[in-house]
Design an enzyme around this catalytic site. Structure first.
Site, PDB file in Angstrom:
ATOM      1  N   LYS A  54       0.847  -1.204   0.000  1.00 35.24           N
ATOM      2  CA  LYS A  54       0.000   0.000   0.000  1.00 35.24           C
ATOM      3  C   LYS A  54       0.879   1.250   0.000  1.00 35.24           C
ATOM      4  O   LYS A  54       0.600   2.224  -0.707  1.00 35.24           O
ATOM      5  CB  LYS A  54      -0.935  -0.008   1.224  1.00 35.24           C
ATOM      6  CG  LYS A  54      -2.033  -1.050   1.123  1.00 35.24           C
ATOM      7  CD  LYS A  54      -2.761  -1.269   2.444  1.00 35.24           C
ATOM      8  CE  LYS A  54      -3.744  -2.440   2.299  1.00 35.24           C
ATOM      9  NZ  LYS A  54      -4.391  -2.823   3.571  1.00 35.24           N
ATOM     10  N   GLN A  98      -4.526  -1.637   9.886  1.00 33.66           N
ATOM     11  CA  GLN A  98      -4.393  -2.938   9.225  1.00 33.66           C
ATOM     12  C   GLN A  98      -4.916  -4.048  10.152  1.00 33.66           C
ATOM     13  O   GLN A  98      -4.514  -4.135  11.313  1.00 33.66           O
ATOM     14  CB  GLN A  98      -2.912  -3.187   8.862  1.00 33.66           C
ATOM     15  CG  GLN A  98      -2.671  -4.469   8.105  1.00 33.66           C
ATOM     16  CD  GLN A  98      -3.287  -4.463   6.701  1.00 33.66           C
ATOM     17  OE1 GLN A  98      -3.234  -3.465   5.995  1.00 33.66           O
ATOM     18  NE2 GLN A  98      -3.881  -5.580   6.309  1.00 33.66           N
ATOM     19  N   ASP A 121     -11.149   2.734   4.245  1.00 29.41           N
ATOM     20  CA  ASP A 121     -11.513   1.327   4.068  1.00 29.41           C
ATOM     21  C   ASP A 121     -13.031   1.178   3.895  1.00 29.41           C
ATOM     22  O   ASP A 121     -13.518   0.097   3.570  1.00 29.41           O
ATOM     23  CB  ASP A 121     -11.066   0.496   5.288  1.00 29.41           C
ATOM     24  CG  ASP A 121      -9.772  -0.265   5.034  1.00 29.41           C
ATOM     25  OD1 ASP A 121      -9.485  -0.536   3.858  1.00 29.41           O
ATOM     26  OD2 ASP A 121      -9.079  -0.593   6.017  1.00 29.41           O
TER      27      ASP A 121
END
Ligand code: NDP
Length: 286
Positions: A54, A98, A121
């Site tokens: 990422k 994460q 997200d």
């Protein structure tokens, strides 16, 4: 006839280049550089690789990327303090924690604490609600990546029977919602299957498009598929030192008209969509 293999890596690269152009324009017009902050708690090696990928994608697109690595012993209160600081920091546009997090941390409490305006997200209830109502602020990364793959491959969804395997909050449920929305990449008739579904093969055989997101290595076999089906394999399962999908690729390739590989299919699209959400979050501030 062998299925066409859908090159998710190539599509993701093209999309990331489009975002790089848009980010450069945002800098030029408003002096704002999209900035993603990622919190990595603990030392899970797979998570470290995802976070690194990422970060690289952000930097290649001209975004700013900050990775904060915290020890596995980090308490929920400490992580919530970090999130509160990033929420208040105007230079931060996107915040991503994460998953998985160590067991002393309740993931939902942390995800709910992220500002809905920085929730790249798309896990916050406010953003999920907006998406359900068909007026999204952000898009759920993996499901949107799947939808974009189909659109960019010219695979029609309108009026098609899409069968989604899996009903998780991250993939299966939002995936089904995107396909049932009105408009491009939607207008499908959707069936969702899960671990309590009976007669799975009888249902999957009726699919025009099958999306597998169950986390069961190569569970989908020849007998689940009808000739010409489009197979999208979200599954990412480590078996020994190999990464395999939820679909038996060799068997499915013999019957499907098109199929995504693992790796190189949906995975790269997920990262590209994360960049898209970060860009959107930055644009919300100008
Ligand atoms: P979850 O474990 O959260 O959910 C799995 C879903 O599959 C559940 O709804 C479960 O049913 C269902 N399921 C499990 N076994 C079966 C079965 N035998 N038959 C039918 N349904 C079944 O997983 P995620 O949704 O988070 O992830 C799914 C897969 O996708 C994983 O391999 C994951 O690594 C991968 N993934 C890949 C991403 C990418 O970018 N490529 C991103 C995110 C995930 P029930 O609800 O009844 O338990």
């Amino acid at each position: 006839m062998a299925a066409r293999v859908i090159d998710g890596k190539a599509h993701a690269l093209a999309i990331r280049q489009e975002y790089a152009v848009a980010a450069a324009e945002l800098v030029r017009a408003h002096g704002v550089t999209p900035h993603l902050v990622v919190a990595l708690v603990g030392d899970d090696p797979a998570s470290a690789v995802y976070v690194k990928n990422k970060q690289i994608a952000c930097e290649k697109a001209g975004f700013r990327s900050t990775v904060t690595t915290l020890p596995a012993s980090t308490s929920q209160a400490e992580l919530l303090d970090r999130v509160a600081a990033w929420n208040a920091d105007a230079s931060v546009h996107g915040i991503l924690v994460q998953l998985p997090v160590p067991k002393q941390i309740e993931p939902q409490a942390v995800l709910d604490a992220i500002s809905p305006l920085k929730d790249v997200d798309c896990f916050h209830p406010e953003n999920v609600g907006l998406m359900v109502q068909g007026r999204p602020r952000f898009m759920p990364c993996t499901p949107y990546g799947v939808q974009q793959l189909l659109i960019r491959e010219g695979i029609e969804t309108a009026g098609k029977h899409v069968v989604v395997l899996g009903r998780s909050e991250i993939v299966g449920k939002p995936q089904a919602l995107l396909f049932m929305q009105k408009g491009l990449g939607g207008d499908a008739t959707v069936t969702v299957c899960h671990s309590r579904t009976r007669n799975l093969a009888a249902i999957t055989q009726t699919a025009d498009i099958l999306v597998a997101a169950i986390g069961q290595p190569e569970l989908v076999r020849r007998e689940h598929l009808s000739p010409g089906v489009v197979v999208i394999d979200v599954g990412t399962n480590r078996v020994g030192d190999k990464l395999v999908g939820d679909v038996h690729f060799a068997e499915a390739s013999e019957v499907a008209s098109a199929i995504t590989p693992v790796p190189g299919g949906v995975g790269p699209m997920t990262i590209a969509m994360l960049l898209g959400n970060t860009l959107r979050a930055a644009k919300l501030t100008v």
